[in-house]
Design a protein around this motif. Structure first.
Motif, mmCIF file in Angstrom:
data_model
loop_
_atom_site.group_PDB
_atom_site.id
_atom_site.type_symbol
_atom_site.label_atom_id
_atom_site.label_comp_id
_atom_site.label_asym_id
_atom_site.label_seq_id
_atom_site.Cartn_x
_atom_site.Cartn_y
_atom_site.Cartn_z
ATOM 1 N N VAL A 79 1.005 -1.132 -0.004
ATOM 2 C CA VAL A 79 -0.212 0.064 -0.073
ATOM 3 C C VAL A 79 0.991 1.370 0.043
ATOM 4 O O VAL A 79 0.679 2.128 -0.785
ATOM 5 N N LEU A 80 1.946 1.201 1.076
ATOM 6 C CA LEU A 80 2.575 2.426 1.229
ATOM 7 C C LEU A 80 3.660 2.758 -0.250
ATOM 8 O O LEU A 80 3.838 3.728 -0.638
ATOM 9 N N ASP A 81 4.091 1.531 -0.883
ATOM 10 C CA ASP A 81 4.913 1.674 -2.122
ATOM 11 C C ASP A 81 4.322 2.376 -3.159
ATOM 12 O O ASP A 81 4.988 3.229 -3.911
ATOM 13 N N ALA A 82 3.057 2.230 -3.058
ATOM 14 C CA ALA A 82 1.884 2.993 -4.233
ATOM 15 C C ALA A 82 1.661 4.365 -3.977
ATOM 16 O O ALA A 82 1.058 4.906 -4.586
ATOM 17 N N SER A 83 2.285 4.810 -2.779
ATOM 18 C CA SER A 83 2.052 6.344 -2.198
ATOM 19 C C SER A 83 3.021 7.246 -1.926
ATOM 20 O O SER A 83 4.139 6.402 -1.762
ATOM 21 N N GLU A 84 2.917 8.213 -1.642
ATOM 22 C CA GLU A 84 4.116 9.012 -1.154
ATOM 23 C C GLU A 84 3.783 9.694 0.318
ATOM 24 O O GLU A 84 3.362 10.719 0.376
ATOM 25 N N ASP A 86 5.904 10.895 2.233
ATOM 26 C CA ASP A 86 6.639 11.876 2.672
ATOM 27 C C ASP A 86 6.183 13.031 3.644
ATOM 28 O O ASP A 86 5.174 13.432 3.402
ATOM 29 N N GLY A 87 6.608 13.171 4.755
ATOM 30 C CA GLY A 87 6.224 14.411 5.556
ATOM 31 C C GLY A 87 5.327 13.851 6.866
ATOM 32 O O GLY A 87 4.876 14.463 7.609
ATOM 33 N N THR A 88 4.636 12.645 6.276
ATOM 34 C CA THR A 88 3.505 12.042 7.258
ATOM 35 C C THR A 88 4.223 11.432 8.298
ATOM 36 O O THR A 88 5.266 10.682 8.077
ATOM 37 N N THR A 89 3.500 11.288 9.474
ATOM 38 C CA THR A 89 4.041 10.409 10.491
ATOM 39 C C THR A 89 2.955 9.376 10.418
ATOM 40 O O THR A 89 1.843 9.286 10.499
ATOM 41 N N ALA A 105 10.808 0.792 9.005
ATOM 42 C CA ALA A 105 11.227 2.193 9.596
ATOM 43 C C ALA A 105 12.437 2.871 8.793
ATOM 44 O O ALA A 105 12.498 4.050 8.523
ATOM 45 N N ARG A 106 13.326 1.982 8.346
ATOM 46 C CA ARG A 106 14.217 2.220 7.234
ATOM 47 C C ARG A 106 13.741 2.601 6.063
ATOM 48 O O ARG A 106 13.970 3.689 5.730
ATOM 49 N N TRP A 107 12.679 1.758 5.541
ATOM 50 C CA TRP A 107 11.888 2.223 4.404
ATOM 51 C C TRP A 107 11.460 3.542 4.378
ATOM 52 O O TRP A 107 11.503 4.285 3.730
ATOM 53 N N ALA A 108 10.697 3.877 5.529
ATOM 54 C CA ALA A 108 9.887 4.997 5.750
ATOM 55 C C ALA A 108 11.071 6.507 5.725
ATOM 56 O O ALA A 108 10.857 7.422 5.129
ATOM 57 N N GLU A 109 12.140 6.137 6.500
ATOM 58 C CA GLU A 109 13.197 7.054 6.285
ATOM 59 C C GLU A 109 13.723 7.670 4.935
ATOM 60 O O GLU A 109 13.793 8.560 4.685
ATOM 61 N N ARG A 110 13.953 6.475 4.188
ATOM 62 C CA ARG A 110 14.185 6.705 2.958
ATOM 63 C C ARG A 110 13.360 7.539 2.022
ATOM 64 O O ARG A 110 13.743 8.197 1.151
ATOM 65 N N ARG A 111 12.051 7.454 2.449
ATOM 66 C CA ARG A 111 10.654 7.976 1.887
ATOM 67 C C ARG A 111 10.506 9.299 2.251
ATOM 68 O O ARG A 111 9.500 9.976 1.717
ATOM 69 N N GLY A 112 11.402 9.824 3.432
ATOM 70 C CA GLY A 112 10.984 10.950 4.015
ATOM 71 C C GLY A 112 9.906 11.079 4.759
ATOM 72 O O GLY A 112 9.533 12.277 5.108
ATOM 73 N N ALA A 113 9.468 9.861 5.301
ATOM 74 C CA ALA A 113 8.117 9.966 6.532
ATOM 75 C C ALA A 113 8.871 9.601 7.665
ATOM 76 O O ALA A 113 9.888 8.983 7.764
ATOM 77 N N SER A 137 7.005 1.896 19.599
ATOM 78 C CA SER A 137 8.456 1.996 19.797
ATOM 79 C C SER A 137 8.907 3.041 18.273
ATOM 80 O O SER A 137 8.217 2.888 17.317
ATOM 81 N N GLY A 138 9.935 3.613 18.555
ATOM 82 C CA GLY A 138 10.393 4.546 17.522
ATOM 83 C C GLY A 138 10.786 5.913 17.947
ATOM 84 O O GLY A 138 11.012 5.971 19.354
ATOM 85 N N PRO A 139 11.211 7.008 17.150
ATOM 86 C CA PRO A 139 11.588 8.069 17.760
ATOM 87 C C PRO A 139 10.516 9.049 18.989
ATOM 88 O O PRO A 139 9.285 8.953 18.644
ATOM 89 N N ARG A 140 10.872 8.805 19.981
ATOM 90 C CA ARG A 140 10.009 9.511 21.250
ATOM 91 C C ARG A 140 9.472 10.805 20.603
ATOM 92 O O ARG A 140 8.484 11.187 20.998
ATOM 93 N N ARG A 141 10.460 11.685 19.988
ATOM 94 C CA ARG A 141 9.609 13.107 19.487
ATOM 95 C C ARG A 141 8.310 12.648 18.803
ATOM 96 O O ARG A 141 7.333 13.658 18.811
ATOM 97 N N ASP A 142 8.277 11.735 17.880
ATOM 98 C CA ASP A 142 7.223 11.527 17.250
ATOM 99 C C ASP A 142 6.050 11.065 17.729
ATOM 100 O O ASP A 142 4.951 11.521 17.777
ATOM 101 N N PHE A 143 6.630 10.110 18.794
ATOM 102 C CA PHE A 143 5.346 9.542 19.899
ATOM 103 C C PHE A 143 5.013 11.037 20.491
ATOM 104 O O PHE A 143 3.556 11.181 20.685
#
Ligand code: FVH
Length: 293
Positions: A79-84, A86-89, A105-113, A137-143
């Protein structure tokens, strides 16, 4: 209505869980955009005020926070590969392994999300109540940025920066659940051979489970210290009682595989010289799996 109910939320995936997630955000007053592969599943939520998105990409562009809850991680990537995104949490509440969570998480970082992983320790009807425990789990700032909004789902916790932690806690919790249930079934089957019904044994089993639960903090301290003085009982004593359980199960014609596993692990630790130490010393058998014979 939480204090930031004007924050728009997107929910991708409207299965049994996704419907409950979207419903909880609607109930908390958020503008909710929904998308599902089978579009008709959005109908009840649209009737309750959600906005249907024609594509996942369109849904992701509708706000800063997107919750995704699909069958598995391959579906999430599809689903996400077919969309952009970026910028979304992205908050992924799909069940999967810690390796899949870290890769996502690595994939999202590469896509700017921005990416938070999560594990739902609840069933759909509990969503939106304090009983719904959701681990993140993941970046506390995003949480922290979205904590108030995500709190509409239930009791949420941030475990740490490693995106894989939520999945690991999830399976560790399931290990506890299945171990307790299997141990209870072992005893129920054993007592059943003596005419004791499950309802009669259950309160006794509950009492035992509560007593053992009380031991965990002290046992955890021993594990973290790496020192297992036998303050309550030595492993050799436990092993003798395990032999009784194996013998009783076999005599009663009840499956003895679980009791034999208990005994085999204890025997290995005793053979390694730990017979006079306390039960948590068995952690080393879990950390160093026996080589299959
Ligand atoms: N239900 C529960 O009690 C448990 C509680 C603990 C956490 N789990 C996990 O939540 C995920 C979703 O579970 P679910 O119960 O909502 O599952 P379904 O009702 O089967 O809905 C699955 C949704 O996923 C969509 N989907 C599947 N594959 C794809 C794909 N390749 N592309 C796009 N969407 C896909 C499916 O769409 P559709 O079939 O309606 O078109 C559903 O929306 C899961 O990880 C549980 O382990 C729930």
């Amino acid at each position: 209505m939480d204090d930031n109910s004007d924050i728009p939320v997107t929910v991708l995936g409207l299965g049994l869980m996704g419907q409950a997630l979207a419903g909880a955000f609607l109930k908390a007053g958020h503008p909710v955009t929904v998308w599902n592969r089978t579009a008709s599943k959005a109908d009840p939520l649209v009737a309750a005020g959600a906005r249907p998105a024609p594509t996942a990409g369109d849904a992701l562009r509708s706000g800063p926070l997107a919750i995704i809850c699909l069958t598995d991680y391959p579906a999430v990537r599809e689903v996400l590969d077919a969309s952009e995104p970026d910028g979304t949490t992205l908050v992924n509440l799909t069940s999967g392994s810690s390796a899949q969570a870290r890769e996502a998480a690595r994939w999202a970082e590469r896509r700017g999300a921005r990416y938070l992983d999560g594990a739902i320790m609840a069933v759909p009807p509990a969503i939106g109540t304090a009983e719904a425990v959701i681990l993140h789990s993941g970046p506390r700032r995003d949480f922290e940025e979205h904590e108030s909004t995500l709190g509409a789902l239930g009791t949420i916790t941030h475990l740490g920066e490693d995106p894989g932690l939520a999945s690991l806690y999830d399976v560790a919790g399931l290990a506890m659940m299945w171990s307790i249930l299997n141990a209870w079934l072992q005893g129920t089957a054993l007592l059943g051979t003596a005419g004791v019904d499950a309802a009669t044994y259950a309160p006794f089993a509950q009492q035992i489970a509560g007593v053992v639960a009380g031991w965990l903090p002290g046992y955890a301290e021993q594990i973290d210290r790496g020192s297992y003085p036998a303050e309550v009982s030595a492993l050799e004593t436990d092993a003798r009682a395990m032999a009784h359980l194996v013998e009783e199960s076999e005599t009663a014609g009840v499956d003895a595989a679980l009791p034999k596993l208990f005994k085999a692990m204890a025997d290995r630790a005793i053979a390694a010289g730990h017979g006079a130490e306390q039960y948590p010393v068995l952690i080393d058998e879990f950390r160093n799996p026996a080589t299959p014979e």
